[in-house]
Design a protein around this motif. Structure first.
Motif, short mmCIF file in Angstrom:
data_model
loop_
_atom_site.label_atom_id
_atom_site.label_comp_id
_atom_site.label_asym_id
_atom_site.label_seq_id
_atom_site.Cartn_x
_atom_site.Cartn_y
_atom_site.Cartn_z
N THR A 124 0.24 -1.85 6.75
CA THR A 124 -0.87 -2.82 6.84
C THR A 124 -0.93 -3.43 8.24
O THR A 124 -1.97 -3.76 8.74
CB THR A 124 -0.73 -3.98 5.83
OG1 THR A 124 0.55 -4.59 6.01
CG2 THR A 124 -0.86 -3.52 4.42
N THR A 125 0.23 -3.56 8.88
CA THR A 125 0.23 -4.17 10.20
C THR A 125 0.05 -3.11 11.30
O THR A 125 0.14 -3.42 12.48
CB THR A 125 1.54 -4.92 10.45
OG1 THR A 125 2.63 -4.03 10.22
CG2 THR A 125 1.66 -6.11 9.55
N GLY A 126 -0.18 -1.89 10.90
CA GLY A 126 -0.50 -0.85 11.87
C GLY A 126 0.70 -0.23 12.58
O GLY A 126 0.52 0.55 13.51
N ASP A 134 3.29 1.70 11.10
CA ASP A 134 3.46 3.06 10.58
C ASP A 134 2.11 3.52 10.05
O ASP A 134 1.22 2.71 9.83
CB ASP A 134 4.44 3.07 9.40
CG ASP A 134 5.88 3.02 9.85
OD1 ASP A 134 6.18 3.60 10.92
OD2 ASP A 134 6.70 2.40 9.16
N ILE A 142 -4.20 -7.66 3.39
CA ILE A 142 -5.04 -7.47 4.58
C ILE A 142 -4.60 -6.20 5.31
O ILE A 142 -3.47 -6.09 5.77
CB ILE A 142 -4.95 -8.68 5.53
CG1 ILE A 142 -5.42 -9.94 4.80
CG2 ILE A 142 -5.79 -8.45 6.80
CD1 ILE A 142 -5.33 -11.21 5.63
N PRO A 200 2.64 -0.25 2.37
CA PRO A 200 3.76 -1.12 2.75
C PRO A 200 3.40 -1.94 3.99
O PRO A 200 2.47 -1.56 4.71
CB PRO A 200 4.90 -0.14 3.06
CG PRO A 200 4.29 1.19 3.21
CD PRO A 200 2.91 1.16 2.63
N VAL A 201 4.14 -3.02 4.23
CA VAL A 201 3.80 -3.93 5.34
C VAL A 201 3.71 -3.20 6.67
O VAL A 201 2.80 -3.45 7.47
CB VAL A 201 4.85 -5.05 5.47
CG1 VAL A 201 4.49 -5.95 6.65
CG2 VAL A 201 4.90 -5.86 4.21
N SER A 202 4.62 -2.27 6.90
CA SER A 202 4.61 -1.59 8.20
C SER A 202 3.29 -0.83 8.40
O SER A 202 2.87 -0.61 9.52
CB SER A 202 5.80 -0.63 8.30
OG SER A 202 5.75 0.33 7.28
N ASP A 232 -4.89 -3.51 8.31
CA ASP A 232 -5.36 -3.28 9.67
C ASP A 232 -5.65 -1.79 9.83
O ASP A 232 -4.74 -0.97 9.93
CB ASP A 232 -4.28 -3.73 10.66
CG ASP A 232 -4.74 -3.56 12.10
OD1 ASP A 232 -5.82 -2.96 12.32
OD2 ASP A 232 -4.01 -4.04 13.00
N ARG A 237 9.64 0.43 2.24
CA ARG A 237 8.84 -0.58 1.56
C ARG A 237 9.77 -1.72 1.17
O ARG A 237 10.25 -1.78 0.04
CB ARG A 237 8.16 0.01 0.34
CG ARG A 237 7.06 -0.89 -0.24
CD ARG A 237 6.61 -0.41 -1.60
NE ARG A 237 6.02 0.91 -1.63
CZ ARG A 237 4.75 1.17 -1.34
NH1 ARG A 237 3.93 0.22 -0.99
NH2 ARG A 237 4.30 2.42 -1.41
#
Ligand SMILES: Cc1ncc(C[n+]2csc(CCOP(=O)(O)OP(=O)(O)O)c2C)c(N)n1
Lengths: 581, 193
Positions: free
Chosen positions: B106-108, B110, A544, B102-104, A546, A334
């Motif tokens: 949300t962006t699919g 991980d 957002i 975490p970003v990884s 995905d 993170r």
């Protein structure tokens, strides 16, 4: 009364109690809170200056004028301020002068982990290093005394774990310090060759006197216990070592330059085995070895990163900790991210889309280098972006330049970007520069700067006009654009980058954490309209999500900045609570 | 006098620093030697952050090392998993039942690990799970989430509840004291009910 206090706050209290009246700094983690706390004292004039060199010059001026003065900076800040440091070592001081420098072993918030102790030695200035908050306060007061008794600036070295740890501190009254008289004295304060040669001799004598002082000061102390192991250490490393070797004898150094050689020799003679435990460089170790004393240090301990109790136990005592965890998987990392609503996100989204080479700089916007935006190509030091873009143009020519842009924050531009811009204009460069004007120094936690129109105490002041400033150095093309107007912003970037002369785009939109950002509410996905094209995910907003077969908005993170609405081709992102109206 | 090491783990912006200061101050009032270590700067921007509180007769290092925490207070589930090797064998794990991606994720790239709580519970007996966000909402402001968690942590410690309420009064702005005390009580009584 005892209070729990950050090391940084204790430094400020020490300065307050010592009767300091002038403080000037530039922010930098982990040193920033020192000056913020100083700004809370009515008795102390304090300021944010444009950069550390200016801060240093301000406090040197204050000292020569007779006041006790202090500046605080992060380790790399001392690189910027090194020029005045090396010569104020020669002139000496009038009112006490203390320079606090905070190292960041492990690089929690920095671009390198240089060891500032080398500066003390190189500039021939004494350096103290506290190991907890109480010592932070006590050492500052002693530093002012040393400064005045030996006619020298004094460096205080902190590290992240001292600056940002809290421990209890006993408070005292403020000393009623009387301004020293001001006398013109060009032999002392005008450093031209003839005078400087004389002052250098005085500096050498001062360092010998300080060495003698180090043998007797309470700043250095020996804690005799079991003599089979002796440890020499200082600062936070002392705390780790004390816990790793509860029974050993210790020489705890509080004055870490110059070193008390007799004391070290006596201590070494009194123990069977001698360890030096220090973070980063073998600074003590090399000097002790040069005295002909055998020690064990960096042949076993790392020169990279922070130490801790387990590392010391493992490397010096051979006690390795083994931990069996019932889970094998790797937890997803993170890393820090740009906040929801951050204006930089829009800028980097466009730069990334246009596939430009981006010379970057230091600030929240450096996060634009991380996935998924991956827009930034370089980050070296504050202000570097502009000179580097210019250098790239000179190396690779016009074609490459038309795909290159320098990005720099408002605070960083004032710190040292403006000189790079002057270089571009003066030397007939054609670089394009984007100044990311979010109306604040963001990364270090929201400090005002010369472009915000407010002082450190929140008082209104003259605001540097970035447009006029750029025009004044000779830039003819200056555009101000809101990066959230994605299409207009993209068009402007494309136009300006083609221009055969230097140009500046000021991407202006306040930091989302500022009150004036005035976002409100949240958005949500209208699932009847959403075609799951995922274009909204390109801006990499943490709110957002995905989910593979559909998109969701995390309403606990969304702040209603509406950047995603700008991206959606189907108008499927709507303000929460209004979709049925 | 007993030693205690408490590790607070979560995501930048969740109010971890205030929570650790309230716990630390209470320990100081009980005449412990206390050290806290906090994360400021870069990582606060939505990154993974921890804060340690160490108390005892004499504390040297402010840092809690692996397998040294008597209590881990995790503000978020993934962070509970990330820091679990810092728990002392037999130590107490307190997990706030909340997910922040975490970003990884949300962006699919991980995926967010599944069944974190039940898996931790299967291996660590002293695990308590709480939906502090829901309780905070019931108290009237989701910002008191951290106070709910402090209340729950307090119920596992020897430190007096009274001192803790006093710390809240000292560290929280006056107009929020009432709601914070309510949140504290809800947390404090949680494990007992
Ligand atoms: C010489 C030096 N001084 C201080 C710092 C600490 N520092 C890193 S970024 C930054 C300020 C960034 O502000 P700004 O350029 O306005 O960008 P923002 O973070 O607001 O996007 C500072 C002070 C540093 N890295 N180097």
């Amino acid at each position: 009364m005892k209070r729990l206090m950050l090391g940084n706050e204790a430094i400020a209290w020490g300065a307050y109690e010592a009767g300091v009246t002038v403080a000037s700094s530039y922010p930098g983690t982990p040193s920033t809170e020192i000056t913020e706390h100083l700004a809370g004292c009515d008795e102390i004039y304090s300021e944010w200056s444009p950069n550390e060199k200016v801060s240093m010059e301000v406090v040197i001026g204050a000292s020569i004028a007779g006041a006790r003065a202090i500046t605080a900076m992060k380790h790399v800040g001392l690189n910027v301020a090194a020029d005045p440091l090396f010569t104020v070592s020669y002139t000496g001081i009038n009112g006490g002068l203390v320079i606090v420098v905070a190292d960041d072993p492990g690089m929690h918030s920095s671009q390198n982990e240089q060891d500032s102790r080398h500066y003390a030695r190189a500039a021939k200035v004494p350096m103290l290093e506290p190991a907890d908050s109480q010592e932070c306060k006590d050492f500052i007061k002693m530093a002012f005394e040393i400064s005045e008794n030996f006619d020298t600036p004094v460096l205080i070295r902190l590290s992240t774990r001292v600056s940002h740890s809290l421990s209890s501190v006993e408070l005292a009254e403020r000393e009623d310090y009387k301004l020293k008289g001001y006398k013109k004295d060009f032999v002392k304060y005008v450093m031209m060759p003839a005078m400087a040669r004389k002052r250098h001799l005085i500096v050498e004598k001062r360092m010998r006197d300080l060495k003698e002082f180090g043998e007797n000061t309470e700043l250095n102390r020996i804690e005799w216990e079991n003599r089979s192991i002796g440890v020499i250490s200082s600062g936070i490393a002392y705390q780790y070592a004390r816990e790793a070797f509860p029974e050993a004898s210790f020489l705890k150094l509080g004055m870490i330059y110059p070193l008390p050689e007799k004391m070290i020799a006596d201590f070494a003679a009194g123990v069977d085995k001698l360890f030096v435990v220090e973070e980063l460089e073998p600074f003590f170790e090399e000097q002790i070895k040069a005295m002909g004393i055998e020690v064990i240090g960096k042949e076993r301990l790392p020169v990279t990163g922070e130490l801790n109790v387990s590392i010391i136990r493992e490397k010096l005592l051979g006690e390795k900790q083994s931990i069996d965890l019932p889970f094998e998987e790797k937890t997803p990392m993170r890393p820090p991210v740009m906040c929801p609503g951050c204006p930089h996100r829009a800028t980097f989204h466009v730069l990334s889309k246009l596939k430009l080479t981006v010379t970057g700089d230091i600030g929240c916007y450096t996060l634009g280098a991380l996935p998924p935006l991956e827009a930034v190509d370089t980050c070296i030091c504050m202000g570097a972006s502009i000179g580097m873009a210019h250098g790239m143009e000179k190396a690779r020519g016009a074609e490459f330049r038309k795909k290159t842009v320098a990005v720099i924050g408002d605070s960083t531009f004032i710190h040292s970007g403006i000189t790079g811009l002057i270089d571009v204009v003066y030397n007939k460069g054609n670089s394009m520069v984007i100044i990311l004007d979010n109306s604040i120094t963001g990364m270090t936690g929201h400090q005002d700067n010369p472009t915000t129109g407010f002082t450190i105490k929140g008082e209104p002041t003259v605001q540097v006009d970035l447009v006029k400033l750029c025009e004044a150095v000779g830039i003819r093309r200056v555009k101000v654009v809101d990066p959230f107007k994605l299409k207009e912003f993209e068009r402007t970037v494309k136009e300006e980058i083609e221009a055969d002369e230097p140009s500046v785009i000021i991407a202006r939109r306040p930091c989302a954490l500022l009150k004036k950002a005035s976002y409100g509410g949240t958005v949500t996905i209208d699932s009847d309209l959403c075609i799951n094209c995922k274009l909204c995910t390109a801006i990499a907003c943490p709110a957002i999500l995905d989910k593979g077969d559909h998109i969701e908005i995390d309403e606990s993170l969304c702040n209603g900045c509406l950047l995603c609405v700008e991206k959606c081709p189907r108008n499927a992102i709507v303000k929460a609570g209004v979709e049925n109206e | 006098m007993n030693k205690a090491n408490i590790l607070l783990a979560g995501v930048g912006g969740q109010g971890i620093i205030l929570a650790s200061r309230i716990i630390g101050n209470t320990a100081l009032m009980n005449s412990y030697d206390v050290k806290l270590s906090e994360v400021h700067g870069m990582a606060q921007r939505g990154g993974s952050v921890i804060s340690s509180v160490k108390m005892g007769e004499k504390v040297y290092s402010p840092i809690i090392e692996k397998q040294e925490a008597d209590i881990i207070l995790a503000f978020e589930k993934l962070e509970a998993l990330r820091w679990i090797e810092y728990l002392k064998p037999g130590g107490r794990m307190i997990i706030n039942d909340q997910e922040i991606m975490p970003v990884s994720v949300t962006t699919g790239k991980d995926s967010y690990p599944e069944d974190i709580i039940s898996r931790i519970k299967a291996h660590y007996d002293n695990t308590v799970c709480i939906d502090a966000l829901k309780i905070a909402r019931e108290c009237g402001n989701i910002k008191v989430l951290n106070t709910v968690l402090i209340g729950l942590t307090a119920s596992f410690m020897e430190l007096g509840k009274e001192d803790r309420l006093k710390s809240i009064r000292e560290l929280v702005p006056e107009r929020f004291v009432e709601i914070n005390i309510k949140a504290f009580e809800r947390g404090y009584n949680y494990a007992k009910s």
